[in-house]
Design an enzyme around this catalytic site. Structure first.
Site, PDB file in Angstrom:
ATOM      1  N   ASP A 195      -0.733   3.710  -7.633  1.00 35.07           N
ATOM      2  CA  ASP A 195       0.055   4.698  -6.890  1.00 35.07           C
ATOM      3  C   ASP A 195       1.207   5.122  -7.798  1.00 35.07           C
ATOM      4  OD1 ASP A 195       1.094   6.222  -4.651  1.00 35.07           O
ATOM      5  OD2 ASP A 195       2.582   4.652  -4.344  1.00 35.07           O
ATOM      6  N   SER A 196       1.934   6.155  -7.375  1.00 42.15           N
ATOM      7  CA  SER A 196       3.103   6.581  -8.139  1.00 42.15           C
ATOM      8  C   SER A 196       4.221   5.546  -8.066  1.00 42.15           C
ATOM      9  CB  SER A 196       3.611   7.906  -7.572  1.00 42.15           C
ATOM     10  OG  SER A 196       3.927   7.739  -6.200  1.00 42.15           O
ATOM     11  N   CYS A 236      -2.970   6.660  -3.534  1.00 43.88           N
ATOM     12  CA  CYS A 236      -1.962   7.717  -3.507  1.00 43.88           C
ATOM     13  C   CYS A 236      -2.664   8.996  -3.058  1.00 43.88           C
ATOM     14  CB  CYS A 236      -1.389   7.875  -4.915  1.00 43.88           C
ATOM     15  SG  CYS A 236      -0.278   9.275  -5.113  1.00 43.88           S
ATOM     16  N   GLU A 242      11.289   4.652  -0.849  1.00 45.80           N
ATOM     17  CA  GLU A 242      11.311   4.023  -2.172  1.00 45.80           C
ATOM     18  C   GLU A 242      12.694   3.417  -2.452  1.00 45.80           C
ATOM     19  OE1 GLU A 242       8.787   3.608  -5.824  1.00 45.80           O
ATOM     20  OE2 GLU A 242       8.225   4.493  -3.928  1.00 45.80           O
ATOM     21  N   CYS A 248       0.399  10.190   3.169  1.00 51.41           N
ATOM     22  CA  CYS A 248       1.128   9.672   2.011  1.00 51.41           C
ATOM     23  C   CYS A 248       1.232   8.171   2.230  1.00 51.41           C
ATOM     24  CB  CYS A 248       2.520  10.297   1.935  1.00 51.41           C
ATOM     25  SG  CYS A 248       3.561   9.558   0.664  1.00 51.41           S
ATOM     26  N   HIS A 271       3.189   6.035   1.265  1.00 56.72           N
ATOM     27  CA  HIS A 271       4.530   5.519   1.526  1.00 56.72           C
ATOM     28  C   HIS A 271       4.856   5.489   3.025  1.00 56.72           C
ATOM     29  CE1 HIS A 271       5.228   6.039  -2.755  1.00 56.72           C
ATOM     30  NE2 HIS A 271       6.415   5.490  -2.616  1.00 56.72           N
TER      31      HIS A 271
END
Ligand code: DGL
Length: 264
Positions: free
Chosen positions: A13-14, A76, A155, A187, A189
């Protein structure tokens, strides 16, 4: 035909969001080892161009291959939206993205055919969820909205800040007006905000987290070797200390050690 006995799954993932995918996979596959790469040094992906996200995704896949991964899960949505096809053409191993399984789930769950999607700017621009859902359920009405600020709040470790609730409410307002009955968290996240999102969108709306759907897809397609002591390896391209602190919230378990990794 099922591929035989995978013992190491690679996920990237990022940043930290893909750890919500590892968490779901770990529950479904408790005897399998995982190697994770979070590209925290080049985060975020959601505001970057298609070409850049594709290049990063190829580099991340090569890195996980160098660690022995036998299957890749693109944890992601942004990378899945714009790079999955390229990765599947370039690399000779099974590669899974998070979008198709989640779209399938949404299409099967909706009763009124009105489905909402929230995601990064790049994911929403790519229309990948709209296309995947409309392929499966042509009469569906898909309403998507970019929710870019949420990724940074998560994040940074502020998912329960009151500001986060206000922002979530603002992002969900247009979807609420469309009377959706199903909401896709487009997403990885957003897993960490699932309860807050449910409170704001209301109990009548079913929430789909791609992390759960990808776990089902993997188990249906592949078979996995059974190890008594599965290993979890974590790599990040920047600041392992912060990665560990917030990452444990996503993962729901302690992380032993995080190594610096990335572009070979
Ligand atoms: N977790 C990523 C996704 O699922 C996005 C975060 C980012 O913008 O890098 O799209």
């Amino acid at each position: 035909m099922k591929h035989t006995s995978i013992s190491l799954v690679g996920v990237f993932d990022s940043g930290l969001g893909g750890l919500s995918v590892v968490r779901a996979l770990k529950m479904a596959l408790p005897h399998t080892s995982f190697v994770y790469f979070g590209d925290t040094g080049r985060f975020p992906y959601g505001t970057k161009s298609t070409a850049t996200v594709r290049r990063y995704s190829m580099e991340n896949t090569s890195f996980l291959l160098s660690k022995g991964a036998e299957v890749i899960v693109v944890g992601c949505n942004t990378a899945t939206s714009v790079a999955l096809d390229t990765l599947c053409k370039k690399f000779p191993l099974p590669i899974f993205g998070v979008i198709e399984p989640a779209a399938k789930k949404a299409a099967s769950l909706t009763k009124n055919g009105r489905i909402g999607v929230i995601g990064t700017i790049r994911t929403i621009k790519s229309q990948s969820y709209n296309k995947a859902i409309e392929r499966l359920l042509p009469e569906a009405c898909v309403f998507s909205t970019a929710a870019p600020l949420l990724v940074s709040l998560i994040e940074d470790g502020s998912p329960s800040h009151t500001i986060t609730r206000d922002i979530v409410r603002e992002y969900l307002r247009p979807l609420k007006m469309q009377k959706i009955d199903t909401l896709l968290l487009g997403c990885t996240h957003y897993s960490l905000l699932r309860n807050l999102i449910q409170e704001e969108i209301g109990d009548a709306v079913s929430i789909i987290d791609p992390a759960d759907s990808i776990a089902e897809a993997l188990c249906e397609t592949l078979s996995f070797s059974q190890k008594d002591n599965p290993k979890y390896q974590f790599f990040a391209s920047d600041d392992p200390t912060r990665f560990k602190k917030v990452g444990e919230l996503f993962l729901g378990m302690k992380m032993e050690a995080i190594s610096i990794g990335g572009v070979l």
